[in-house]
Design an enzyme around this catalytic site. Structure first.
Site, PDB file in Angstrom:
ATOM      1  N   CYS A  77       0.819  -1.216   0.000  1.00 37.45           N
ATOM      2  CA  CYS A  77       0.000   0.000   0.000  1.00 37.45           C
ATOM      3  C   CYS A  77       0.850   1.263   0.000  1.00 37.45           C
ATOM      4  O   CYS A  77       0.651   2.158  -0.806  1.00 37.45           O
ATOM      5  CB  CYS A  77      -0.944  -0.005   1.201  1.00 37.45           C
ATOM      6  SG  CYS A  77      -1.909   1.507   1.344  1.00 37.45           S
ATOM      7  N   CYS A  82      -1.600   1.714  -3.007  1.00 34.18           N
ATOM      8  CA  CYS A  82      -2.598   2.780  -2.850  1.00 34.18           C
ATOM      9  C   CYS A  82      -2.010   4.187  -2.823  1.00 34.18           C
ATOM     10  O   CYS A  82      -2.501   5.090  -3.491  1.00 34.18           O
ATOM     11  CB  CYS A  82      -3.395   2.590  -1.556  1.00 34.18           C
ATOM     12  SG  CYS A  82      -3.633   0.896  -1.039  1.00 34.18           S
ATOM     13  N   GLU A 221      -7.523   2.029 -13.266  1.00 36.63           N
ATOM     14  CA  GLU A 221      -6.846   3.169 -12.647  1.00 36.63           C
ATOM     15  C   GLU A 221      -5.647   3.624 -13.471  1.00 36.63           C
ATOM     16  O   GLU A 221      -5.478   4.821 -13.720  1.00 36.63           O
ATOM     17  CB  GLU A 221      -6.425   2.803 -11.218  1.00 36.63           C
ATOM     18  CG  GLU A 221      -7.619   2.737 -10.275  1.00 36.63           C
ATOM     19  CD  GLU A 221      -7.304   2.118  -8.919  1.00 36.63           C
ATOM     20  OE1 GLU A 221      -8.133   2.249  -8.009  1.00 36.63           O
ATOM     21  OE2 GLU A 221      -6.232   1.488  -8.774  1.00 36.63           O
ATOM     22  N   HIS A 476     -26.698  21.515   0.332  1.00 32.65           N
ATOM     23  CA  HIS A 476     -26.920  22.070  -1.003  1.00 32.65           C
ATOM     24  C   HIS A 476     -26.002  23.265  -1.250  1.00 32.65           C
ATOM     25  O   HIS A 476     -25.785  24.070  -0.367  1.00 32.65           O
ATOM     26  CB  HIS A 476     -28.386  22.513  -1.136  1.00 32.65           C
ATOM     27  CG  HIS A 476     -28.736  22.980  -2.503  1.00 32.65           C
ATOM     28  ND1 HIS A 476     -28.908  22.110  -3.562  1.00 32.65           N
ATOM     29  CD2 HIS A 476     -28.910  24.228  -2.989  1.00 32.65           C
ATOM     30  CE1 HIS A 476     -29.208  22.813  -4.639  1.00 32.65           C
ATOM     31  NE2 HIS A 476     -29.211  24.107  -4.320  1.00 32.65           N
ATOM     32  N   GLU A 481     -26.017  15.265  -1.704  1.00 35.05           N
ATOM     33  CA  GLU A 481     -27.410  15.399  -1.278  1.00 35.05           C
ATOM     34  C   GLU A 481     -28.342  14.496  -2.086  1.00 35.05           C
ATOM     35  O   GLU A 481     -29.453  14.180  -1.641  1.00 35.05           O
ATOM     36  CB  GLU A 481     -27.869  16.856  -1.377  1.00 35.05           C
ATOM     37  CG  GLU A 481     -28.000  17.381  -2.796  1.00 35.05           C
ATOM     38  CD  GLU A 481     -28.478  18.840  -2.846  1.00 35.05           C
ATOM     39  OE1 GLU A 481     -29.400  19.182  -2.073  1.00 35.05           O
ATOM     40  OE2 GLU A 481     -27.927  19.611  -3.633  1.00 35.05           O
TER      41      GLU A 481
END
Length: 502
Positions: A77, A82, A221, A476, A481
């Site tokens: 990682c 990552c 990726e 918002h 949302e």
């Protein structure tokens, strides 16, 4: 004098410092010896030490590109997974962002240059820094670090081959295998001309023409990374859509976005041969196609690092791909040997290895038997834009359901794109149990998806219902949302409907 010797001997037995045939505890060099100082191994060793255990850990010498005898503290990682990948994703994202910025009033020169070597240097500096941090974490916890290759030579014995070739054996009450996994090559003629994700993160030159073979996280990726940096990218995979195992609808969205960004997709296609030429690498497919590339990346899976651990010789059971077989508590069939992380091939994600390491320490040294919980684990695919999910896909929900499944979706043009003119939809989905109203799964493909999904994951872990999502006030204007404003059912699926398999 004689009496004092007897008392001392008895105390040493109670403290576990002498072996005794009458059943008193044997003396070991360590309470725990860990083989592998990646995310899981470091977490397990630190937490075990905090519980009072005497802990040793060994790791191969550091290098960005791994091999059977090269690794580094921090593991995949931190060094070749990552972290460096996300750094390159950030770097690749700026290219399209700068293009979009023009619509927001930024005056940029027509030519935008990118310095790959500068980014590579920054990436390397960061992983070296992080490796140092991991070493300090171990030292601060009182964990003894050995540099060398570890192997299990008995139920309570580990042998470490040091850098100069000398071998030292250590006894341990418990042994933990945390050696992770490594990228694999595809067995085709010319396979030595291809690279894996290790080399892709450390290329001397940025390729102008890239071919990627694979359909998982790493494939999409790196396709996004290289395309974002200006390369032409061809992505080959065996199925009809990339990212097998994810929600089929989300997979289709990712495929459309990859194509929208200029990546050429080649579904249901295998590579058959690679040939070195003066003009680059000739790539041949089972459809009779030929194309030229500067780099060919094999991203077709990883294999557990168990070959050199001597596990089978001491009686530890492995599965058919070489992964260590463990029970719900991460224990092997040998009571003194345990395993966590990718080497067990359960759920191959860094945070999962961390969780398994924490649970191991609690179980063995914390007096609190704890099973790692692999349900509702969120994850993200850092293609551009990213995909993130938690819980069940629509297909998994249908397969597991006793009753009807409700699906709620929202597709919209991200607000940022309305000004820039970028034609790229964000797609969100909630999968709900019709009878209980419980949200079984959530998915999103679009900007900031991983950041949003981490919060959604908490809701699912708490067993949230769709009504509770609906009663939550949105922020918002935000994309997030939409997860609390999806009121209309997109579709209702009756129990027993067959699962698709693209």
């Amino acid at each position: 004098m004689h009496k004092s010797i007897i008392i001392m001997a008895r105390k040493m037995l109670i403290d576990g410092k002498l072996g005794n045939p009458n059943g008193e505890e044997t003396h070991y060099d360590f309470d725990l010896f860990v083989i592998g100082a990646g995310s899981g191994g470091v977490r397990a060793s630190r937490f075990s030490a905090q519980y009072g255990a005497k802990v040793g850990i060994c790791e191969l010498p550091f290098h960005p590109i791994s091999s059977e005898v090269i690794g580094g503290v921090g593991g995949t990682c931190v060094i070749r997974g990552c972290v460096p990948k996300k750094i390159l994703v950030y770097g690749a994202s700026f290219g399209p962002e700068l293009q979009d910025a023009r619509s927001y009033g930024w005056e940029l020169n027509e030519r935008i240059d990118f310095d790959w070597k500068k980014l590579l240097q920054k990436k390397t500096e960061e992983i070296v820094r992080l490796t140092g941090i991991y070493k300090r974490l171990l030292a601060n916890a009182g964990v003894k670090l050995f540099e060398g290759e570890g192997r299990v030579v008995g139920p309570n014995e580990v042998e470490v081959v040091q850098l100069d070739g000398t071998k030292i054996s250590y006894s341990a009450k418990n042994i933990l295998i945390a050696t992770g996994s490594r990228a694999q090559r595809v067995a085709i003629p010319g396979q030595e001309l291809a690279i894996t994700s290790d080399e892709a993160l450390s290329l001397e030159e940025l390729p102008k023409r890239a071919v990627v073979f694979g359909a998982g996280y790493i494939a999409v990726e790196f396709a996004s990374i290289w395309r974002g940096m200006g390369a032409t990218v061809d992505l080959f995979f065996r199925k009809e859509l990339p990212l097998r195992g994810f929600d089929d609808e989300m997979r289709a969205v990712v495929a459309k976005n990859l194509e929208g960004r200029g990546i050429k997709l080649h579904p249901t296609t295998n590579l058959t041969e690679l040939v070195r030429t003066e003009n680059g690498i000739k790539v041949c497919t089972d459809h009779g196609e030929e194309l030229m590339a500067d780099v060919v990346l094999f991203a077709t899976g990883r294999a557990p690092n168990t070959k050199r651990l001597n596990l089978e010789a001491v009686g530890v059971e492995l599965d058919k791909i070489g992964a260590v077989k463990v029970d719900e508590y991460s224990r092997t069939n040998l009571p003194t040997v345990w395993a966590i992380g990718d080497v067990t091939n359960r759920m191959n994600l860094t945070p999962v290895a961390l969780m398994e390491g924490s649970c191991f320490a609690k179980t063995v040294f914390g007096g609190e038997p704890t099973k790692p919980d692999h349900t509702n684990v969120p994850c993200a695919v850092f293609c551009i834009p990213p995909l993130s999910v938690v819980g069940l896909s629509e297909e998994q929900a249908i397969e597991q359901a006793n009753g009807d499944i409700l699906v709620f979706t929202s597709t919209f043009n991200a607000m940022k794109n309305t000004i820039s003119g970028r034609q790229e939809k964000t797609f969100m989905k909630l999968v709900v149990d019709a009878e209980t109203d419980k949200v079984l799964g959530a998915s999103m493909c679009g900007p900031d998806a991983p950041e949003i999904m981490q919060g959604i994951a908490i809701a699912l872990k708490c067993g949230a219902t769709k009504a509770q999502f609906d009663s939550t006030v949105g922020i918002h204007p935000s994309a997030a949302e939409e997860f609390v404003t999806m009121r209309s059912i997109t579709k209702r699926i009756a129990a027993g409907k067959p699962k698709t398999n693209l």
